[in-house]
Design an enzyme around this catalytic site. Structure first.
Site, PDB file in Angstrom:
ATOM      1  N   GLU A  71     -31.267  55.745 -55.501  1.00 33.22           N
ATOM      2  CA  GLU A  71     -32.667  55.611 -55.091  1.00 33.22           C
ATOM      3  C   GLU A  71     -33.363  54.530 -55.903  1.00 33.22           C
ATOM      4  O   GLU A  71     -33.365  54.566 -57.132  1.00 33.22           O
ATOM      5  CB  GLU A  71     -33.401  56.947 -55.265  1.00 33.22           C
ATOM      6  CG  GLU A  71     -32.773  58.131 -54.516  1.00 33.22           C
ATOM      7  CD  GLU A  71     -32.886  57.963 -52.991  1.00 33.22           C
ATOM      8  OE1 GLU A  71     -33.597  57.068 -52.523  1.00 33.22           O
ATOM      9  OE2 GLU A  71     -32.234  58.769 -52.283  1.00 33.22           O
ATOM     10  N   CYS A  87     -37.342  65.514 -55.510  1.00 34.94           N
ATOM     11  CA  CYS A  87     -36.548  64.432 -56.111  1.00 34.94           C
ATOM     12  C   CYS A  87     -37.409  63.195 -56.256  1.00 34.94           C
ATOM     13  O   CYS A  87     -37.459  62.564 -57.309  1.00 34.94           O
ATOM     14  CB  CYS A  87     -35.306  64.147 -55.262  1.00 34.94           C
ATOM     15  SG  CYS A  87     -34.139  65.525 -55.331  1.00 34.94           S
ATOM     16  N   HIS A 136     -29.111  60.695 -55.484  1.00 28.57           N
ATOM     17  CA  HIS A 136     -28.892  61.834 -54.589  1.00 28.57           C
ATOM     18  C   HIS A 136     -27.392  61.998 -54.363  1.00 28.57           C
ATOM     19  O   HIS A 136     -26.690  61.030 -54.070  1.00 28.57           O
ATOM     20  CB  HIS A 136     -29.567  61.601 -53.236  1.00 28.57           C
ATOM     21  CG  HIS A 136     -30.925  62.193 -53.129  1.00 28.57           C
ATOM     22  ND1 HIS A 136     -32.048  61.464 -52.822  1.00 28.57           N
ATOM     23  CD2 HIS A 136     -31.356  63.485 -53.282  1.00 28.57           C
ATOM     24  CE1 HIS A 136     -33.098  62.272 -52.787  1.00 28.57           C
ATOM     25  NE2 HIS A 136     -32.701  63.497 -53.063  1.00 28.57           N
TER      26      HIS A 136
HETATM   27  N1  PCA Z   1     -33.033  67.865 -53.738  1.00 26.95           N
HETATM   28  C1  PCA Z   1     -34.406  67.931 -53.312  1.00 26.95           C
HETATM   29  C2  PCA Z   1     -35.142  68.524 -54.495  1.00 26.95           C
HETATM   30  C3  PCA Z   1     -34.098  69.093 -55.391  1.00 26.95           C
HETATM   31  C4  PCA Z   1     -32.832  68.554 -54.896  1.00 26.95           C
HETATM   32  O1  PCA Z   1     -31.731  68.671 -55.429  1.00 26.95           O
HETATM   33  C5  PCA Z   1     -34.945  66.568 -52.859  1.00 26.95           C
HETATM   34  O2  PCA Z   1     -34.180  65.775 -52.306  1.00 26.95           O
HETATM   35  O3  PCA Z   1     -36.135  66.297 -53.035  1.00 26.95           O
END
Ligand code: PCA
Length: 215
Positions: free
Chosen positions: A87, A149, A173
């Site tokens: 990201e 996130c 992610h």
């Molecule tokens: N994924 C979520 C929040 C916690 C996680 O592991 C997200 O993509 O925001």
């Protein structure tokens, strides 16, 4: 006096609605064990953040302020991801969705005084290159979603910027399907646990190798 080693902060997330077992917590625990052997010149600090609008970003911010890491890598899962998703920015927006405590975000903006978007300060492109060299699935993303996130990424970048702390910070992610108990709505992944740990170590190594950001 012996100079203190620079600190690497690694965070994962706990469960949240739709994801009862969050693979990012297991990966961060595994990296917490493996990373000190690979990077002995650093102190490795790990934390599992609650997937909660108030407590999650606050805990990340407190850690950054107290342990002053030179590198902060946040990990979470995405049900859409099929590989490592690197990201590149966080946006000042909170999706009106309930967190793990069943609560909605406090407001639509994460930081009333903050800019619309903040860019990750880790070497995203180098990370992609290095993961692909290891034949690991990896892609760049400009959209970390509007959930926790994104909130943690934005908050960490914001706090570090406020404190003028030159940190290499970013978000990764992982496929939710890495979980040992994947649900049918998770996008499939070819990534297994051994590769996930190898990829995590490679992400740390690439971030260490990149010169400190100047902005
Ligand atoms: N994924 C979520 C929040 C916690 C996680 O592991 C997200 O993509 O925001």
């Amino acid at each position: 006096m012996r100079r203190q080693r620079p600190v690497i902060l690694l965070t994962g997330f706990g469960p949240f609605p739709g994801v009862p077992e969050n693979a990012s917590a297991e990966l961060v625990r595994a990296l917490g064990k493996a990373a000190p052997k690979h990077f002995p010149e650093f102190r490795v600090w790990t934390a599992i953040l609650p997937t909660e609008w108030r407590a999650g970003p606050a805990k990340a911010g407190e850690l950054i302020a107290s342990i002053k890491p030179t590198i902060a890598l946040h990990f979470g899962v995405s049900r859409q991801a099929s590989g490592f998703t690197i990201e590149t920015r966080g946006v000042n927006f909170a999706l009106p969705a309930a967190d793990a405590a069943g609560l909605p975000p406090v407001s639509e903006q994460l930081e009333p005084e903050g800019p619309e978007a903040l860019h990750s300060t880790f070497p995203a492109e180098l990370i992609i290159e290095r993961l692909r060299l290891k034949s690991l699935p990896a892609e760049l993303s400009e959209d970390a979603g509007g959930y926790l996130c994104n909130a943690v990424l934005y908050h960490s970048l914001y706090r570090a910027r406020q404190a003028n702390w030159p940190i290499r910070c970013g978000f990764v992610h992982l496929p939710a399907a890495l979980s040992r108990t994947p649900a049918p709505d998770y996008t499939e992944t070819t990534l297994d646990w051994e590769q996930a740990v190898a990829g995590g170590l490679e992400i740390i190594a690439a971030t260490i190798d990149e010169a400190a950001p100047t902005s």
